[in-house]
Design an enzyme around this catalytic site. Structure first.
Site: not given
Length: 104
Positions: A70, A73-75
């Protein structure tokens, strides 16, 4: 994949976005010297984030599987948003310059 590298991407992408948003505000106020400085700062931060991301892509291409999380993915999301904001920033600056010319 190192979590610190992921956090660096998030941090630098955030700095880039902030720089681009500040640049738009300075362009809106007609302060193009400050605007250009914010764009330069944003570009430097974006380049650092992008460089780290590309190193991870190269690792995976070289056969070293990169674990998805997660956080990663956020990065990637933050990096993509910075890139989109850069494009919009350039457009806004151009529009503010044109508006200023029309009002002169």
């Amino acid at each position: 994949m190192k979590e610190m590298d992921i956090l660096k991407i998030i941090t630098k992408a955030g700095e880039a976005k902030n720089g681009y948003l500040q640049a738009i505000q300075e362009a809106k106020a007609g302060n193009y010297e400050a605007c250009n400085e914010y764009v330069r700062n944003g570009n430097e931060a974006y380049a650092k984030a992008h460089r780290i991301h590309m190193e991870m892509v190269q690792q995976e291409a070289g056969g070293n599987r990169v674990e998805l999380s997660i956080l990663f993915t956020h990065a990637q999301d933050q990096l993509m948003n910075a890139e989109i904001l850069k494009t919009l920033c350039d457009e806004f600056i151009d529009l503010y310059r044109r508006l200023e010319e029309m009002q002169a």
